[in-house]
Structures are given as C-alpha cells and as structure tokens.
Scaffold this motif. Structure first.
Motif, mmCIF file in Angstrom:
data_model
loop_
_atom_site.group_PDB
_atom_site.id
_atom_site.type_symbol
_atom_site.label_atom_id
_atom_site.label_comp_id
_atom_site.label_asym_id
_atom_site.label_seq_id
_atom_site.Cartn_x
_atom_site.Cartn_y
_atom_site.Cartn_z
ATOM 1 N N ASP A 37 12.887 -7.414 2.345
ATOM 2 C CA ASP A 37 12.409 -6.241 1.601
ATOM 3 C C ASP A 37 10.947 -5.982 1.998
ATOM 4 O O ASP A 37 10.055 -5.912 1.157
ATOM 5 C CB ASP A 37 12.565 -6.426 0.086
ATOM 6 N N GLY A 38 10.732 -5.850 3.302
ATOM 7 C CA GLY A 38 9.375 -5.806 3.837
ATOM 8 C C GLY A 38 8.817 -4.404 4.002
ATOM 9 O O GLY A 38 9.564 -3.410 4.047
ATOM 10 N N ALA A 39 7.499 -4.337 4.096
ATOM 11 C CA ALA A 39 6.820 -3.058 4.280
ATOM 12 C C ALA A 39 5.617 -3.230 5.208
ATOM 13 O O ALA A 39 5.053 -4.325 5.322
ATOM 14 C CB ALA A 39 6.353 -2.505 2.930
ATOM 15 N N VAL A 40 5.277 -2.117 5.868
ATOM 16 C CA VAL A 40 4.083 -2.068 6.720
ATOM 17 C C VAL A 40 3.335 -0.787 6.370
ATOM 18 O O VAL A 40 3.941 0.291 6.346
ATOM 19 C CB VAL A 40 4.453 -2.054 8.222
ATOM 20 N N ALA A 41 2.041 -0.899 6.105
ATOM 21 C CA ALA A 41 1.219 0.280 5.821
ATOM 22 C C ALA A 41 0.274 0.525 6.991
ATOM 23 O O ALA A 41 -0.292 -0.423 7.559
ATOM 24 C CB ALA A 41 0.424 0.070 4.532
ATOM 25 N N VAL A 48 -2.631 -1.762 8.261
ATOM 26 C CA VAL A 48 -3.598 -2.185 7.230
ATOM 27 C C VAL A 48 -2.998 -3.177 6.232
ATOM 28 O O VAL A 48 -3.735 -3.900 5.565
ATOM 29 C CB VAL A 48 -4.235 -0.991 6.470
ATOM 30 N N ALA A 49 -1.669 -3.198 6.109
ATOM 31 C CA ALA A 49 -1.056 -4.177 5.202
ATOM 32 C C ALA A 49 0.370 -4.461 5.639
ATOM 33 O O ALA A 49 1.067 -3.566 6.106
ATOM 34 C CB ALA A 49 -1.067 -3.658 3.763
ATOM 35 N N VAL A 50 0.785 -5.717 5.489
ATOM 36 C CA VAL A 50 2.158 -6.146 5.773
ATOM 37 C C VAL A 50 2.558 -7.094 4.658
ATOM 38 O O VAL A 50 1.777 -7.983 4.290
ATOM 39 C CB VAL A 50 2.246 -6.893 7.130
ATOM 40 N N GLY A 51 3.753 -6.908 4.095
ATOM 41 C CA GLY A 51 4.197 -7.820 3.041
ATOM 42 C C GLY A 51 5.494 -7.318 2.450
ATOM 43 O O GLY A 51 6.183 -6.488 3.059
ATOM 44 N N THR A 52 5.846 -7.809 1.254
ATOM 45 C CA THR A 52 7.033 -7.255 0.601
ATOM 46 C C THR A 52 6.695 -5.832 0.164
ATOM 47 O O THR A 52 5.515 -5.479 -0.003
ATOM 48 C CB THR A 52 7.432 -8.073 -0.642
ATOM 49 N N THR A 53 7.738 -5.035 -0.033
ATOM 50 C CA THR A 53 7.513 -3.640 -0.425
ATOM 51 C C THR A 53 6.675 -3.589 -1.712
ATOM 52 O O THR A 53 5.708 -2.816 -1.811
ATOM 53 C CB THR A 53 8.865 -2.926 -0.609
ATOM 54 N N ALA A 54 7.009 -4.445 -2.655
ATOM 55 C CA ALA A 54 6.278 -4.434 -3.935
ATOM 56 C C ALA A 54 4.808 -4.798 -3.717
ATOM 57 O O ALA A 54 3.903 -4.131 -4.244
ATOM 58 C CB ALA A 54 6.934 -5.400 -4.911
ATOM 59 N N ALA A 55 4.561 -5.815 -2.915
ATOM 60 C CA ALA A 55 3.178 -6.275 -2.708
ATOM 61 C C ALA A 55 2.361 -5.222 -1.962
ATOM 62 O O ALA A 55 1.204 -4.954 -2.317
ATOM 63 C CB ALA A 55 3.177 -7.599 -1.952
#
Ligand code: NIG
Ligand code: FE
Length: 422
Positions: A37-41, A48-55
């Motif tokens: 459930d990962g995300a990249v901003a 600028v950010a990589v982590g779980t979608t919630a984080a």
C-alpha cells in the motif's frame, strides 16, 4: 508542503535499499525495501516522500495530481548502461547467415558485421541519425528505460564519430529519456586501416580524442562522455586498448571497456587497473580477473541479450562475480549485429535464467547498479527523497513477476523527472 504528483495505493513500492550512491555488491545484491500500500510524492521533478499511502498523505500537503496505483508495482525507472543505439543500415541478412552456421567473428573478418553498419552510418547526416535512433529510444522508454547510455562506434573516422556523438546529445535534449553519451571510436578497425591497426589506434589517440573534447565543449556538455574500447580478438588487443584508455584518462574521460565477450584478453583487469567505471560483457572472464573485479569499484556489466542474440550457450558467470564481491549491473547492448533488444524487462528474464540471479537481484542490477555504471548512482535508480522522480507503474501484482514473465511489456506508466512521459 504542496506537491505536484502523488502516486498512491500501490500493491508494492520497491527499490534498492542503499542510498549513498554506491552499488550493492556481492551478497548484498538484491536488498530491497518493499512497501505494501505504498506511495511516492513528487515535487519539482524530485521525490520528496516514499512510504505507505497513509504515512505519505500525513507527511505531504495536497497534490496537484494523483495517480491510483492499486494492484500495480512501482519501481525506479530502468537504467540501460550499454547500448549502440545510433546506427544506419540493415543486418537481417547476417542473422540468416549465422543461423546457417557462420560465426559472428567470421562475418566480421569477411568485412561484414560492424563494418557493414559503418558503411551505412558514415553516409548519414546528424538529422538522419537522430531520426533513425528516435523510434528505438521511444520503444526503450515504453519498456521502462528512463536513462540510456548511447555509444558512437559506427563512424570510425573523426567526422562520422562526432556526428554520432552529436546525435546522442540531440536525443538527450529533445527526448524525455536521459541519454548518456560514450565515445567508442575503437569499436572496429575501419576498412581503410585494415592491417594497420596501430595506425588507427594513433588516429583515435591523436585526432579523435582531442576532437571529442572540443566537440563536447561546443555542444555544451557539463562533462566529457565516457571513452570505451572493444578489447577483443579481431578488434583491439590489450596493449592497444591500454594505449587508448590511458590517453583518454589523461584527457579526463571516464572509462568503459568491452571485455571478454569471445576471448579472455585481460580487458577486465585492465579496467580495474585504470579505474574504469565499468567493464562490460564478461562472458569468458578468467578467474583472476573475476577476483580483480570483486575487489574493485569498477561495475561488472553483463549483457545477456548478446549470447542470446547469437544463439550461444555461455553467459556471464554472475554467481562467481557476486561470490567475489563484484557490483553487477545489466544492460541491453542494443545493436544491429548481436542483440537488437530494446527491453530491459526481457534482459531481466534472461538474467534470472542464465545468470541464475533472482528477480530482486535483477531489479537492482537494472536500477541502482546500472546507474552506478554511468556515475549516476547518487541521483537516479532509487526511490527515496532527493532522487530524480524517474519511476514506473508496472502492471504486475508483485515485483517478482519481473524476470518470471517475459515476451509482454509490464510497463503501464513512465514518469521521468516528475513528468508522465509514457
Ligand atoms: O557489444 N561487441 C562489440 N560491439 C557490439 C556489437 C556491435 C555490432 O555487431 O554491430 C556488442 O556486442
Ligand atoms: Fe557493446
């Protein structure tokens, strides 16, 4: 902090676990960070950010654009550190000759092979070279390559080599793919120097290398291209390779070498001795040279499309290289003679089977480690804050489908420097 693009809800966000710009070596190869459930901003072309979608949602502000990656895998854009992308002419007939039993080196000795591509390439203008290479680069991008090294080596005289170099620089500027140029004036001995290799080596050293320095300045490059040599029987022997690479190093070129593709001439050890950034091919490398690569910074670049393209059974002894502690990378070697392959996912599939490496190892070898083979390891090939936002959405549920599957393209979306480009 407002952001430009948020990719969220990915089945996995997968990246090499190492962030100091150095490659993963030996037994370390394949260490991944896998975020479910990962995300990249992304902002301003950078991660600028990589982590779980919630984080990540907690960490960053609203996004101008969001992409839902549900059911998909996100990886860094692939980096292809060895290609001969700019060429003219056609060698399909040679492929048929090889099927009938002629060897690559027999064809080369008879004036075919590289030299036949040289005849066609010499006649082309820079614009024609760019037009011929662009669709190949387009297909590489479609298969996930966001950075591609491109060699000269089909000109073999000063003007034609400089036209090839200029074509690769134009491709870098007009196309979303980042193109890293390499000068390979010592790719073959041109027909007019047949039997006079030493004189051709002097031409490369005294005329071509300084002309490449001058042209690089004129083209506004911030650094010199790599200098590469085909160290092989029928091409340049070890002493001639040394002569060219030492002269290039003296002028400030970073170095590469084609070593041990057919005959073990000692090119890999020369690369280590001269501090080359990479040694490439490495099919018949001697045990002592494997040990030398294991103890050196020089990245070992394997090109499994080439033995596959030639229908040969010997591949890079990757496990021995890793046991020695070497940094292993993978590339397509895309060229009209031995390996017209534009797909790094296909290279990964070959590498898993014939080099006996895992999908995790193949992924690092085509991202972080291949970036290191181009001196770009601190800026691309990893999904972490501060790196360029070059990344892929893959239409697979688990990263191990890279390598496992082949023959279809897993790439659903390509982002380069924060822009959706494919
Ligand atoms: O990397 N080995 C030398 N150069 C290419 C082949 C180039 C060609 O045949 O046109 C290679 O395999
Ligand atoms: Fe090559």
């Amino acid at each position: 902090m407002e952001i430009d693009l948020l990719i969220h809800s990915a089945a996995q966000v997968v990246s090499a676990r190492r962030r100091d710009g150095a490659p993963q070596r030996g037994a370390q190869l394949g260490e991944l960070t896998i975020i479910r459930d990962g995300a990249v901003a992304i902002r301003g072309g950078q991660i600028v950010a990589v982590g779980t979608t919630a984080a990540v949602r907690r960490q960053v502000g609203p996004a101008e654009r969001e992409i839902d990656a549900t059911g998909r895998v996100v990886t860094p854009g692939f980096v292809d550190p060895h290609t001969h992308l700019v060429w003219m002419g056609d060698r399909a007939a040679e492929f048929e000759q090889r099927i009938a039993g002629a060897s690559y080196q027999e064809i080369m000795a008879a004036g075919g092979g590289i030299i036949s591509t040289v005849r066609a390439t010499r006649q082309a203008t820079v614009a024609e070279l760019v037009d011929a290479a662009r669709p190949r680069l387009e297909r590489m991008l479609a298969h996930g390559s966001t950075t591609v090294e491109v060699k000269t080596g089909y000109g073999l005289n000063t003007d034609a080599e400089l036209r090839q170099l200029e074509a690769s620089v134009i491709l870098d500027r007009e196309h979303p793919v980042r193109v890293v140029p390499t000068f390979l004036g010592a790719h073959a001995i041109p027909a007019e120097y047949r039997g006079h290799t030493a004189a051709y080596v002097e031409l490369v050293v005294t005329e071509m290398l300084p002309a490449v320095v001058e042209k690089s300045r004129e083209l506004g490059l911030d650094s010199l291209p790599f200098c590469d040599v085909f160290c092989e029987e029928g091409a340049f022997d070890l002493a001639q390779s040394r002569r060219i690479l030492e002269a290039a190093r003296e002028l400030g070129f970073p170095l590469k070498i084609h070593a041990d593709e057919f005959q073990p001439l000692g090119g890999a050890r020369l690369a280590v001795e001269l501090g080359a950034v990479s040694a490439d091919h490495l099919v018949v490398t001697a045990p002592a040279d494997i040990a030398a690569l294991g103890a050196a910074e020089t990245v070992a670049v394997s090109l499994p499309s080439t033995p596959f393209g030639l229908g040969q059974s010997a591949y890079t002894p990757a496990r021995a290289l890793l046991a020695a502690g070497a940094a292993l990378a993978l590339a397509t070697d895309c060229n009209p003679g031995t390996a017209w392959n534009e797909s790094l996912p296909f290279v990964m599939a070959l590498a898993c089977r014939y080099l006996k490496i895992t999908p995790a190892q193949a992924l690092v070898a085509t991202t972080l480690n291949s970036a290191c083979a181009l001196n770009w390891g601190a800026r691309i090939g990893v999904l972490a804050p501060g790196y360029a936002a070059d990344l892929l959405l893959l239409d697979i549920p688990d990263y191990r489908h890279l390598g496992y599957r082949f023959g279809t393209n897993p790439v659903a979306l390509v982002v380069k420097d924060g822009q959706v480009v494919g």
